[in-house]
Design a protein around this motif. Structure first.
Motif, short mmCIF file in Angstrom:
data_model
loop_
_atom_site.label_atom_id
_atom_site.label_comp_id
_atom_site.label_asym_id
_atom_site.label_seq_id
_atom_site.Cartn_x
_atom_site.Cartn_y
_atom_site.Cartn_z
N ARG A 1 0.84 -1.21 0.00
CA ARG A 1 0.00 0.00 0.00
C ARG A 1 0.88 1.26 0.00
O ARG A 1 0.66 2.17 -0.79
CB ARG A 1 -0.92 -0.01 1.21
CG ARG A 1 -1.89 1.16 1.23
CD ARG A 1 -2.89 1.05 2.39
NE ARG A 1 -3.92 0.08 2.02
CZ ARG A 1 -4.17 -1.06 2.67
NH1 ARG A 1 -3.47 -1.38 3.73
NH2 ARG A 1 -5.12 -1.87 2.26
N GLU A 2 1.89 1.29 0.87
CA GLU A 2 2.77 2.46 0.92
C GLU A 2 3.51 2.65 -0.40
O GLU A 2 3.66 3.78 -0.88
CB GLU A 2 3.80 2.32 2.05
CG GLU A 2 3.29 2.66 3.42
CD GLU A 2 4.40 2.63 4.44
OE1 GLU A 2 4.98 3.71 4.72
OE2 GLU A 2 4.72 1.53 4.94
N HIS A 3 3.97 1.55 -0.97
CA HIS A 3 4.73 1.64 -2.23
C HIS A 3 3.83 2.15 -3.35
O HIS A 3 4.25 3.02 -4.13
CB HIS A 3 5.32 0.27 -2.56
CG HIS A 3 6.26 0.30 -3.71
ND1 HIS A 3 7.43 1.02 -3.71
CD2 HIS A 3 6.20 -0.30 -4.93
CE1 HIS A 3 8.05 0.87 -4.86
NE2 HIS A 3 7.32 0.07 -5.62
N ILE A 4 2.63 1.64 -3.45
CA ILE A 4 1.70 2.10 -4.48
C ILE A 4 1.38 3.58 -4.29
O ILE A 4 1.38 4.35 -5.25
CB ILE A 4 0.42 1.25 -4.49
CG1 ILE A 4 0.73 -0.14 -5.06
CG2 ILE A 4 -0.70 1.92 -5.28
CD1 ILE A 4 -0.40 -1.14 -4.91
N HIS A 5 1.13 3.98 -3.06
CA HIS A 5 0.75 5.37 -2.80
C HIS A 5 1.88 6.34 -3.08
O HIS A 5 1.63 7.49 -3.44
CB HIS A 5 0.26 5.53 -1.37
CG HIS A 5 -1.12 5.01 -1.16
ND1 HIS A 5 -2.05 5.63 -0.38
CD2 HIS A 5 -1.75 3.91 -1.65
CE1 HIS A 5 -3.18 4.95 -0.39
NE2 HIS A 5 -3.01 3.90 -1.16
#
Length: 138
Positions: free
Chosen positions: A23-27
């Motif tokens: 999630r952090e990487h995508i965001h």
């Protein structure tokens, strides 16, 4: 602690930390900076339905990993056999709340901070910077 001294650790990835890292990487890398509500909704729905299946498949395929790290690179021992990676192959290091993500040319290697001892994050960063100074962003 000698900054050039090799070290090793083992990790079995956990579903919650895998989803949080994804999630952090995508965001931070894929989503546009304006992050409209429908983008967030799409990512959260995708993570909820697709990512857990991906995690289960990867966990089965890889299993518990043992890493050996030194100034030249690292060896990851997993169910698929040993994989040797030079620090020059690390395109970028991504630093997130609970883990780092080493971006390689065709894959990524997550390293949860919980498996590292004090000072080891900095040693990894220094080894990569010694080979690829441009890899330190994010």
């Amino acid at each position: 602690m000698d900054p050039a001294a090799p070290f090793q650790f083992e990790v079995r990835y956990r579903p919650g930390e895998y989803l949080a890292l994804l999630r952090e990487h995508i965001h931070t890398t894929i989503m546009p900076t304006n992050r409209r509500w429908w983008n967030l909704l799409f990512v959260n729905l995708m993570l909820g339905t697709f990512a857990l299946g991906l995690f289960a498949w990867k966990s089965f395929r890889v299993g518990r990993c043992r890493f050996e790290m030194d100034a030249q690179g690292f060896i990851r021992h997993s169910r698929g056999g040993p994989q040797s990676v030079s620090w020059t192959a690390v395109k970028k290091l991504h630093w997130y709340r609970h883990a780092m993500l080493m971006e390689l040319s065709e894959s990524e290697v997550p390293i949860p901070y919980r498996v590292l001892e004090p000072g080891q994050r900095e040693r990894i960063a220094a080894w990569v910077a010694g080979c690829r100074p441009e890899s330190q962003a994010t």
